[in-house]
Motif scaffolding. Structure first.
Motif, PDB file in Angstrom:
ATOM      1  N   LYS A 120       0.835  -1.205   0.000  1.00  0.00           N
ATOM      2  CA  LYS A 120       0.000   0.000   0.000  1.00  0.00           C
ATOM      3  C   LYS A 120       0.865   1.248   0.000  1.00  0.00           C
ATOM      4  O   LYS A 120       1.822   1.353   0.763  1.00  0.00           O
ATOM      5  CB  LYS A 120      -0.878   0.025   1.267  1.00  0.00           C
ATOM      6  CG  LYS A 120      -2.055  -0.915   1.185  1.00  0.00           C
ATOM      7  CD  LYS A 120      -3.007  -0.709   2.335  1.00  0.00           C
ATOM      8  CE  LYS A 120      -4.205  -1.626   2.197  1.00  0.00           C
ATOM      9  NZ  LYS A 120      -5.102  -1.529   3.347  1.00  0.00           N
ATOM     10  N   THR A 121       0.502   2.171  -0.853  1.00  0.00           N
ATOM     11  CA  THR A 121       1.170   3.471  -0.870  1.00  0.00           C
ATOM     12  C   THR A 121       0.139   4.542  -0.553  1.00  0.00           C
ATOM     13  O   THR A 121      -1.042   4.388  -0.848  1.00  0.00           O
ATOM     14  CB  THR A 121       1.791   3.758  -2.255  1.00  0.00           C
ATOM     15  OG1 THR A 121       0.828   3.456  -3.260  1.00  0.00           O
ATOM     16  CG2 THR A 121       3.044   2.959  -2.503  1.00  0.00           C
ATOM     17  N   SER A 122       0.584   5.586   0.078  1.00  0.00           N
ATOM     18  CA  SER A 122      -0.309   6.695   0.418  1.00  0.00           C
ATOM     19  C   SER A 122       0.518   7.972   0.438  1.00  0.00           C
ATOM     20  O   SER A 122       1.248   8.240   1.382  1.00  0.00           O
ATOM     21  CB  SER A 122      -0.945   6.413   1.778  1.00  0.00           C
ATOM     22  OG  SER A 122      -1.625   7.549   2.225  1.00  0.00           O
ATOM     23  N   GLY A 123       0.467   8.711  -0.640  1.00  0.00           N
ATOM     24  CA  GLY A 123       1.304   9.905  -0.770  1.00  0.00           C
ATOM     25  C   GLY A 123       2.780   9.546  -0.726  1.00  0.00           C
ATOM     26  O   GLY A 123       3.579  10.244  -0.122  1.00  0.00           O
ATOM     27  N   GLN A 164       2.223   3.411  -7.933  1.00  0.00           N
ATOM     28  CA  GLN A 164       1.458   4.656  -7.912  1.00  0.00           C
ATOM     29  C   GLN A 164       1.715   5.337  -6.562  1.00  0.00           C
ATOM     30  O   GLN A 164       1.841   4.640  -5.554  1.00  0.00           O
ATOM     31  CB  GLN A 164      -0.045   4.345  -8.019  1.00  0.00           C
ATOM     32  CG  GLN A 164      -0.473   3.750  -9.345  1.00  0.00           C
ATOM     33  CD  GLN A 164      -0.356   4.733 -10.476  1.00  0.00           C
ATOM     34  OE1 GLN A 164      -0.683   5.904 -10.343  1.00  0.00           O
ATOM     35  NE2 GLN A 164       0.153   4.257 -11.600  1.00  0.00           N
ATOM     36  N   PRO A 165       1.755   6.680  -6.505  1.00  0.00           N
ATOM     37  CA  PRO A 165       1.999   7.350  -5.213  1.00  0.00           C
ATOM     38  C   PRO A 165       0.951   6.978  -4.150  1.00  0.00           C
ATOM     39  O   PRO A 165       1.263   6.904  -2.972  1.00  0.00           O
ATOM     40  CB  PRO A 165       1.908   8.834  -5.551  1.00  0.00           C
ATOM     41  CG  PRO A 165       2.119   8.921  -7.015  1.00  0.00           C
ATOM     42  CD  PRO A 165       1.644   7.642  -7.615  1.00  0.00           C
ATOM     43  N   THR A 166      -0.288   6.724  -4.606  1.00  0.00           N
ATOM     44  CA  THR A 166      -1.325   6.296  -3.672  1.00  0.00           C
ATOM     45  C   THR A 166      -2.088   5.156  -4.325  1.00  0.00           C
ATOM     46  O   THR A 166      -2.591   5.306  -5.439  1.00  0.00           O
ATOM     47  CB  THR A 166      -2.276   7.455  -3.326  1.00  0.00           C
ATOM     48  OG1 THR A 166      -1.505   8.493  -2.694  1.00  0.00           O
ATOM     49  CG2 THR A 166      -3.377   7.014  -2.373  1.00  0.00           C
ATOM     50  N   GLY A 167      -2.107   4.037  -3.656  1.00  0.00           N
ATOM     51  CA  GLY A 167      -2.824   2.889  -4.201  1.00  0.00           C
ATOM     52  C   GLY A 167      -2.387   1.596  -3.574  1.00  0.00           C
ATOM     53  O   GLY A 167      -1.778   1.585  -2.491  1.00  0.00           O
ATOM     54  N   GLU A 168      -2.718   0.505  -4.246  1.00  0.00           N
ATOM     55  CA  GLU A 168      -2.422  -0.834  -3.751  1.00  0.00           C
ATOM     56  C   GLU A 168      -1.895  -1.666  -4.895  1.00  0.00           C
ATOM     57  O   GLU A 168      -2.448  -1.636  -5.984  1.00  0.00           O
ATOM     58  CB  GLU A 168      -3.720  -1.499  -3.270  1.00  0.00           C
ATOM     59  CG  GLU A 168      -3.918  -1.450  -1.792  1.00  0.00           C
ATOM     60  CD  GLU A 168      -5.150  -2.234  -1.372  1.00  0.00           C
ATOM     61  OE1 GLU A 168      -5.836  -1.752  -0.470  1.00  0.00           O
ATOM     62  OE2 GLU A 168      -5.418  -3.302  -1.945  1.00  0.00           O
ATOM     63  N   GLU A 169      -0.840  -2.395  -4.645  1.00  0.00           N
ATOM     64  CA  GLU A 169      -0.284  -3.287  -5.658  1.00  0.00           C
ATOM     65  C   GLU A 169      -0.311  -4.697  -5.075  1.00  0.00           C
ATOM     66  O   GLU A 169       0.178  -4.922  -3.970  1.00  0.00           O
ATOM     67  CB  GLU A 169       1.162  -2.859  -5.971  1.00  0.00           C
ATOM     68  CG  GLU A 169       1.830  -3.672  -7.031  1.00  0.00           C
ATOM     69  CD  GLU A 169       1.409  -3.282  -8.452  1.00  0.00           C
ATOM     70  OE1 GLU A 169       1.088  -2.108  -8.682  1.00  0.00           O
ATOM     71  OE2 GLU A 169       1.417  -4.175  -9.327  1.00  0.00           O
TER      72      GLU A 169
END
Ligand SMILES: [Cu+2]
Length: 132
Positions: free
Chosen positions: A75-78, A98-103
């Motif tokens: 998880k990314t968040s900013g 992605q800067p904010t999202g889930e992979e």
């Protein structure tokens, strides 16, 4: 006189506010720790490991079970630092997230004693998943 009263009120309010902030901040920190320890979930026979990427990877070490189909969710968040550039060599994964999202990365079925390591593109941040 009036000015002094106003100043003392402002100072005491700042002190009270500061104390309340410190007190209210404590439970938040401890619940966060609990949250990061419970980053493994088994849903319909699939084991999900969740790692947060931002200024490094959290938690740094996760223990999981072997013999189950396992997916890694990052998880990314900013996340604008290099922890968004993720490499998981054992499954040939390399991507700038992605800067904010889930992979979601398929780790397959792992055996007891195996280790999966994720590193940032520069190799300065890492996390480890140990199969018990
Ligand atoms: Cu890095």
């Amino acid at each position: 006189m009036t000015k002094n009263t106003i100043i003392s009120i402002v100072v005491s309010m700042a002190l009270i506010g500061g104390t309340l902030y410190l007190v209210s901040n404590k439970p938040v920190t401890s619940s966060k720790e609990v949250e990061t320890l419970q980053n493994v979930e088994i849903i319909d026979g699939v084991q999900y490991v969740t790692i947060t990427a931002k200024g490094g990877y959290y938690p740094r070490v996760t223990e999981i079970k072997g013999g189950l189909p396992t997916k890694l969710v990052v998880k990314t968040s900013g996340t604008y630092d290099c922890s968004a550039s993720l490499v998981v060599r054992s499954v040939g994964f390399q991507k700038i997230l992605q800067p904010t999202g889930e992979e979601t990365i398929d780790l397959g079925i792992l055996k007891s004693g195996e280790k999966v390591q994720g590193v940032c593109g520069m190799g300065m941040y890492s996390f480890q998943i140990k199969v018990t």
